[in-house]
Design an enzyme around this catalytic site. Structure first.
Site, PDB file in Angstrom:
ATOM      1  N   ASP A 194       0.831  -1.201   0.000  1.00  0.00           N
ATOM      2  CA  ASP A 194       0.000   0.000   0.000  1.00  0.00           C
ATOM      3  C   ASP A 194       0.866   1.252   0.000  1.00  0.00           C
ATOM      4  O   ASP A 194       1.515   1.566   1.000  1.00  0.00           O
ATOM      5  CB  ASP A 194      -0.923  -0.004   1.223  1.00  0.00           C
ATOM      6  CG  ASP A 194      -1.914   1.154   1.202  1.00  0.00           C
ATOM      7  OD1 ASP A 194      -2.094   1.768   0.131  1.00  0.00           O
ATOM      8  OD2 ASP A 194      -2.504   1.450   2.249  1.00  0.00           O
ATOM      9  N   ASP A 203      -1.195   6.277  -7.110  1.00  0.00           N
ATOM     10  CA  ASP A 203      -1.545   5.254  -6.130  1.00  0.00           C
ATOM     11  C   ASP A 203      -1.564   3.881  -6.795  1.00  0.00           C
ATOM     12  O   ASP A 203      -2.270   3.677  -7.780  1.00  0.00           O
ATOM     13  CB  ASP A 203      -2.909   5.577  -5.519  1.00  0.00           C
ATOM     14  CG  ASP A 203      -3.329   4.574  -4.456  1.00  0.00           C
ATOM     15  OD1 ASP A 203      -2.468   4.172  -3.651  1.00  0.00           O
ATOM     16  OD2 ASP A 203      -4.508   4.198  -4.439  1.00  0.00           O
TER      17      ASP A 203
END
Length: 446
Positions: free
Chosen positions: A117, A324
């Site tokens: 992440d 992201d």
């Protein structure tokens, strides 16, 4: 005389053994000094599933929309409700992701799949004894079976780096709680342990030992590995100024033999001929995210009439664009996406599909001869870097369904550059130079 020599020999052996023990201890605590980087294979969470291309995309988009909502909440500085039975104030974090990395924890080590992440910092895994834990495919980590496990006290600087922490009841444990936008959460205490990535073992990595973990947002993982810009992330803890990842095409997600790759430290070099580079932007209100400056978008030879302020990072920390790895498609601020959708439709000589069968905002009906499709060029103009996207990175076609769709959507406020647009590119994060670089790469060949 012989007795004296024998005594000296015994003393020599004794001192040598002490010196060797000290060297071993030093190596075990600082063994990573010999390794300036490492490589880890990544697996998509839907890898190996019997899904069509559009089924994989739809599953990923469902997770991506949920993540978009969480990231938007974070960017807008909204907090979740306080937890009644804890004095730890909770803050919303992004949560789930799309790629799993295999790690090993403890001595002796046990293997786990953890979510990679780039939108958060904390490294954590589920720990025994569990007050409440979600199902995972591997045994839950048991600290009592590891010789290198050590709890972190409240006075430790790493504890102070947590956004929410408190001292444990009747103990000096550093307790934490992470609450995610879909009401998933992890609660436990901070500790240090030996983590192994591939063949490289690294001692004293701080992580969350979560024994109260709830929700469905952690798809197939036993926890998360945060690669954000904050002090608790893996990047910061290892004092590595550079890391990169290379994500395979969504067309290859179902093939276990074609894996994506994460490169840390010296493995993430930037000596490429065809590299393009843009500055990373800091957002003081959200220091973990990787913000980049998008200045415009072109479709074909037409630069869209997007206001300069559309993608700007506002003084209150809202707006802007982040890159992201855990969000599937790119989401653009609503007014910009409306312009993109209109111009793209005008340049594609195909009828629009209004069935909404895919969940994407703009789809076209394919002719019987799909080899004759002409797709307009799409360029993202980042500060100092014009990214001419390959068609596969923004158009998803399925001849069986007879449609081709633009793999982008709209958002309110913050924009996100998603992983479909990043596929088959080496994406290099350089925290020393404060830059982000892109290199076209056949990721499954690494």
């Amino acid at each position: 005389m012989a007795s004296s020599n024998f005594s000296y020999f015994i003393l020599f052996l004794f001192l040598s053994s002490i010196l060797f023990a000290l060297q071993v201890r030093s190596t075990s605590r600082h063994g990573f000094n010999k390794h300036k980087g490492f490589k880890v294979r990544l697996k998509h969470v839907d890898s190996g599933g019997n899904f069509t291309k559009f089924e994989r995309l739809q599953r990923a988009m469902a997770r991506g929309k949920s993540r978009l909502q969480r990231l938007s909440l974070v960017a807008n500085n909204l907090s979740s409700k306080d937890v009644d039975d804890s004095n730890v104030k909770s803050t919303i974090h992004a949560g789930n992701g799309e790629f799993l990395m295999q790690i090993s924890i403890g001595s002796p080590s046990e293997s786990y799949n953890a979510i990679m992440d780039t939108g958060s910092d904390l490294i954590w895994t589920q720990c025994k004894p569990c007050k409440e834990c979600f199902d995972q495919s591997t045994p839950i980590f048991d600290p009592s079976k590891s010789s290198t496990f050590e709890k972190i006290s409240c006075s430790n600087k790493l504890c102070e780096a947590l956004p929410m922490s408190s001292c444990g009841v009747n103990s000096n444990n550093c307790d934490y709680m992470y609450t995610y936008g879909d009401y998933s959460s992890s609660e436990g205490f901070l500790a240090t342990e030996t983590f192994t990535f591939g063949k490289v073992s690294i001692p004293n990595v701080a992580f969350g030992c979560g024994n109260d973990n709830e929700g469905s947002g952690f798809s197939q993982g036993a926890g998360l590995v945060g690669l954000g810009r904050g002090p608790l992330s893996l990047v910061s803890q290892l004092h590595m100024s550079r890391f990169s990842y290379c994500l395979t095409s969504i067309n290859e997600d179902a093939d276990d033999s074609k894996s994506s790759t994460l490169l840390m430290g010296s493995m993430a070099h930037d000596d490429y001929n065809n590299i393009i580079t843009t500055p990373l932007v800091k957002n003081p209100t959200q220091p973990s995210f990787y913000y980049i400056s998008l200045q415009g978008i072109s479709v074909g030879d037409t630069q869209l009439p997007i206001k300069k302020s559309t993608f700007s990072l506002n003084k209150d920390g809202t707006g802007g664009m982040i890159i992201d790895s855990g969000t599937t498609i790119t989401y653009l601020e609503e007014s910009a996406f409306t312009l993109l959708k209109k111009e793209f439709s005008s340049q594609v000589n195909l009828p629009v599909d209004d069935s909404s069968s895919t969940g994407l905002d703009l789809c076209f009906k394919l002719p019987s001869n799909t080899n004759s499709i002409e797709i307009p060029k799409l360029v993202f103009h980042f500060e100092g870097a014009d990214m001419d996207l390959p068609a596969d990175n923004y158009m998803i076609a399925d001849s069986r369904m007879g449609i081709a769709c633009l793999a982008m959507g709209s958002s309110s406020g913050m924009s996100i550059f998603g992983n479909v647009q990043q596929q088959n590119m080496m994406v290099i994060h350089d925290l020393h130079k404060e830059t982000l670089s892109f290199v076209p790469t056949q990721c499954d060949k690494l």
